[in-house]
Design a protein around this motif. Sequence first.
Motif, PDB file in Angstrom:
ATOM      1  N   ASP A  63      32.055  31.622  37.000  1.00 44.85           N
ATOM      2  CA  ASP A  63      30.674  31.227  36.706  1.00 44.85           C
ATOM      3  C   ASP A  63      30.542  30.578  35.327  1.00 44.85           C
ATOM      4  OD1 ASP A  63      30.061  32.239  39.137  1.00 44.85           O
ATOM      5  OD2 ASP A  63      28.824  33.908  38.434  1.00 44.85           O
ATOM      6  N   LYS A  64      31.397  30.932  34.401  1.00 48.39           N
ATOM      7  CA  LYS A  64      31.318  30.366  33.052  1.00 48.39           C
ATOM      8  C   LYS A  64      32.058  29.034  32.951  1.00 48.39           C
ATOM      9  CE  LYS A  64      32.420  31.412  28.223  1.00 48.39           C
ATOM     10  NZ  LYS A  64      33.034  32.382  27.279  1.00 48.39           N
ATOM     11  N   ASN A  65      33.012  28.798  33.854  1.00 46.17           N
ATOM     12  CA  ASN A  65      33.855  27.604  33.762  1.00 46.17           C
ATOM     13  C   ASN A  65      33.089  26.353  34.170  1.00 46.17           C
ATOM     14  OD1 ASN A  65      35.866  29.378  33.044  1.00 46.17           O
ATOM     15  ND2 ASN A  65      36.859  29.376  35.058  1.00 46.17           N
ATOM     16  N   ASP A  84      38.656  25.917  39.896  1.00 40.96           N
ATOM     17  CA  ASP A  84      40.069  26.272  39.716  1.00 40.96           C
ATOM     18  C   ASP A  84      40.970  25.183  40.284  1.00 40.96           C
ATOM     19  OD1 ASP A  84      39.138  28.697  38.710  1.00 40.96           O
ATOM     20  OD2 ASP A  84      39.238  29.680  40.678  1.00 40.96           O
ATOM     21  N   GLN A  85      40.546  24.552  41.350  1.00 46.23           N
ATOM     22  CA  GLN A  85      41.372  23.523  41.997  1.00 46.23           C
ATOM     23  C   GLN A  85      41.455  22.264  41.151  1.00 46.23           C
ATOM     24  OE1 GLN A  85      39.243  25.661  43.603  1.00 46.23           O
ATOM     25  NE2 GLN A  85      41.102  26.747  44.261  1.00 46.23           N
ATOM     26  N   SER A  86      40.405  21.974  40.379  1.00 50.50           N
ATOM     27  CA  SER A  86      40.480  20.842  39.450  1.00 50.50           C
ATOM     28  C   SER A  86      41.472  21.116  38.331  1.00 50.50           C
ATOM     29  CB  SER A  86      39.094  20.548  38.854  1.00 50.50           C
ATOM     30  OG  SER A  86      38.173  20.191  39.858  1.00 50.50           O
ATOM     31  N   LEU A 116      45.999  38.786  40.293  1.00 54.00           N
ATOM     32  CA  LEU A 116      44.686  38.943  40.908  1.00 54.00           C
ATOM     33  C   LEU A 116      43.621  38.252  40.056  1.00 54.00           C
ATOM     34  CD1 LEU A 116      44.673  42.636  42.199  1.00 54.00           C
ATOM     35  CD2 LEU A 116      44.888  40.542  43.527  1.00 54.00           C
ATOM     36  N   THR A 117      42.781  37.457  40.693  1.00 51.42           N
ATOM     37  CA  THR A 117      41.724  36.710  40.014  1.00 51.42           C
ATOM     38  C   THR A 117      40.402  36.930  40.747  1.00 51.42           C
ATOM     39  OG1 THR A 117      43.298  35.008  39.316  1.00 51.42           O
ATOM     40  CG2 THR A 117      40.973  34.419  39.272  1.00 51.42           C
ATOM     41  N   THR A 118      39.331  37.081  39.980  1.00 50.65           N
ATOM     42  CA  THR A 118      37.997  37.279  40.552  1.00 50.65           C
ATOM     43  C   THR A 118      37.126  36.079  40.209  1.00 50.65           C
ATOM     44  OG1 THR A 118      38.198  39.681  40.273  1.00 50.65           O
ATOM     45  CG2 THR A 118      36.000  38.804  40.647  1.00 50.65           C
ATOM     46  N   HIS A 119      36.839  35.231  41.198  1.00 51.51           N
ATOM     47  CA  HIS A 119      36.006  34.048  40.993  1.00 51.51           C
ATOM     48  C   HIS A 119      35.079  33.857  42.189  1.00 51.51           C
ATOM     49  CE1 HIS A 119      38.524  31.796  37.704  1.00 51.51           C
ATOM     50  NE2 HIS A 119      37.859  32.835  37.244  1.00 51.51           N
ATOM     51  N   ALA A 131      37.067  47.576  40.999  1.00 55.43           N
ATOM     52  CA  ALA A 131      37.972  46.720  40.230  1.00 55.43           C
ATOM     53  C   ALA A 131      37.251  46.337  38.952  1.00 55.43           C
ATOM     54  CB  ALA A 131      38.371  45.487  41.032  1.00 55.43           C
ATOM     55  N   TYR A 132      37.952  45.666  38.049  1.00 56.68           N
ATOM     56  CA  TYR A 132      37.316  45.215  36.813  1.00 56.68           C
ATOM     57  C   TYR A 132      37.923  43.891  36.373  1.00 56.68           C
ATOM     58  CZ  TYR A 132      41.400  46.845  34.139  1.00 56.68           C
ATOM     59  OH  TYR A 132      42.674  47.030  33.653  1.00 56.68           O
ATOM     60  N   VAL A 133      37.175  43.158  35.548  1.00 51.12           N
ATOM     61  CA  VAL A 133      37.615  41.844  35.100  1.00 51.12           C
ATOM     62  C   VAL A 133      38.237  41.957  33.709  1.00 51.12           C
ATOM     63  CG1 VAL A 133      35.977  40.561  36.507  1.00 51.12           C
ATOM     64  CG2 VAL A 133      35.301  41.339  34.237  1.00 51.12           C
ATOM     65  N   THR A 134      39.209  41.088  33.454  1.00 53.28           N
ATOM     66  CA  THR A 134      39.924  41.123  32.180  1.00 53.28           C
ATOM     67  C   THR A 134      39.692  39.868  31.335  1.00 53.28           C
ATOM     68  OG1 THR A 134      41.898  40.211  33.269  1.00 53.28           O
ATOM     69  CG2 THR A 134      41.733  42.612  33.123  1.00 53.28           C
ATOM     70  N   SER A 135      38.807  38.983  31.799  1.00 44.23           N
ATOM     71  CA  SER A 135      38.505  37.776  31.025  1.00 44.23           C
ATOM     72  C   SER A 135      37.004  37.506  31.109  1.00 44.23           C
ATOM     73  CB  SER A 135      39.294  36.576  31.568  1.00 44.23           C
ATOM     74  OG  SER A 135      38.809  36.191  32.837  1.00 44.23           O
ATOM     75  N   ASP A 136      36.564  36.476  30.385  1.00 44.97           N
ATOM     76  CA  ASP A 136      35.135  36.156  30.352  1.00 44.97           C
ATOM     77  C   ASP A 136      34.773  35.002  31.276  1.00 44.97           C
ATOM     78  OD1 ASP A 136      36.374  34.094  29.046  1.00 44.97           O
ATOM     79  OD2 ASP A 136      35.130  34.188  27.239  1.00 44.97           O
ATOM     80  N   SER A 137      35.666  34.652  32.218  1.00 45.07           N
ATOM     81  CA  SER A 137      35.420  33.468  33.053  1.00 45.07           C
ATOM     82  C   SER A 137      34.251  33.652  34.014  1.00 45.07           C
ATOM     83  CB  SER A 137      36.684  33.123  33.857  1.00 45.07           C
ATOM     84  OG  SER A 137      37.018  34.168  34.756  1.00 45.07           O
TER      85      SER A 137
END
Length: 390
Positions: free
Chosen positions: A100-102, A106-108, A82-85, A34-40
């Motif tokens: 890791d960057k946030n 996510d719940q907050s 789909l989200t990768t965290h 898979a791959y990520v689409t954001s910098d989060s």
Amino acid sequence: MVRHRVWTALQVILILAVVAITIGQFIGQPVLLAYVTSDSMEPTLSTGDGYVVLPSVVTGPVETDDIVVFHAKTLHGGGGALTTHRVVDKTDRGVITKGDKNSITDQSGGEPPVKQRQIVGQAVLLGRQPVVIPHLGTAFTGIRSSVKSAQRSLSIALGTRALLGTQGLAYLLFGLGGLLYAGSMIAEQDSGPNVRRTRNRRRSRNRRISKRLVGIALGCLLVVSITITMTVAGGVHNFNVVSAERDVKGPSVIPAGQSEQLNYSVPNGGVIPVVAYIEPANDGEGMKTPKHGIFVPPGERQTVSVELSAPEQTGHYSRPIVEHRYLAILPQTWIHQLYLLHPWLPVIVIDALVLGVFLSIALPLLGRGTIRPRSTRSSITRRIKRRLRF
């Protein structure tokens, strides 16, 4: 020779990676890559980076510090995206996740705790770091854009829309396989006796390809094509509704606490009838869909009603819906019974039927001989160039 083999191996790996990512996007479930689409997730994962992922049925329950792939309810527009965290905590209601960057979880930010059934995959970690394939997603995105551009160009040149979309891609894949086979047959016939005598017999024997193997490869390509046709045309779609006060009017606006019927359209741009089933993506939350299959003839469109409910609390809500689509080459009652057992079962049975029929016709026609691939010195391209000189 070593350099050529390394380059060939890299090409095969890239093709397998693209196929794995493509299938994963079609079915909403990562398949090995898979791959990520954001910098989060930076600096762990940068935008466009690929990573190795295993399905949740293999990994089991997650633990703190695991990197998971899950269907989010509010992140990235919601609707099951789909989200990768990374998992930072576990509670009775679900796990707490954070990029890791946030700076906050996510719940907050409003995402409910992630339940186990939402998690579809887990990244393979070495310590706390995933197995990263730099720029894999960037390469995949570029290839996908090139394919779409080629489809548009061919469609314009030939004056037909049949080559657009997923069904058009399936036609092109199978057509490419047929052209490669035809090219091999022409190359074999063009090899004159003088050329054959000059070649080393052992080398020639090792380079022969069974005609039956070619037939099986074409059959598999056909199965891949029709599988793409069924899976890509379906997938997850969203109804965006607004729960508002009773005196507010507008499109997709439903009075708080009430339900309304909205239309859902199922088009069929192919040449084979399809049977489609639609169901809620989030355990039926706020949505009721038809329980029967929707039969759509070639070139037509069928519209059905979907009941959406608005929560008592006003606001904007996303109601994701999953569409399963099957080629109607089996009786509709058979498709229905298979679908009730598992949504993927009709796809498997249809693929097996198509492959069996194709091989029963193709293998007797091909016979038991072999095909000798042409070398680069006597390639078709060079023959054409030589002929053009006269």
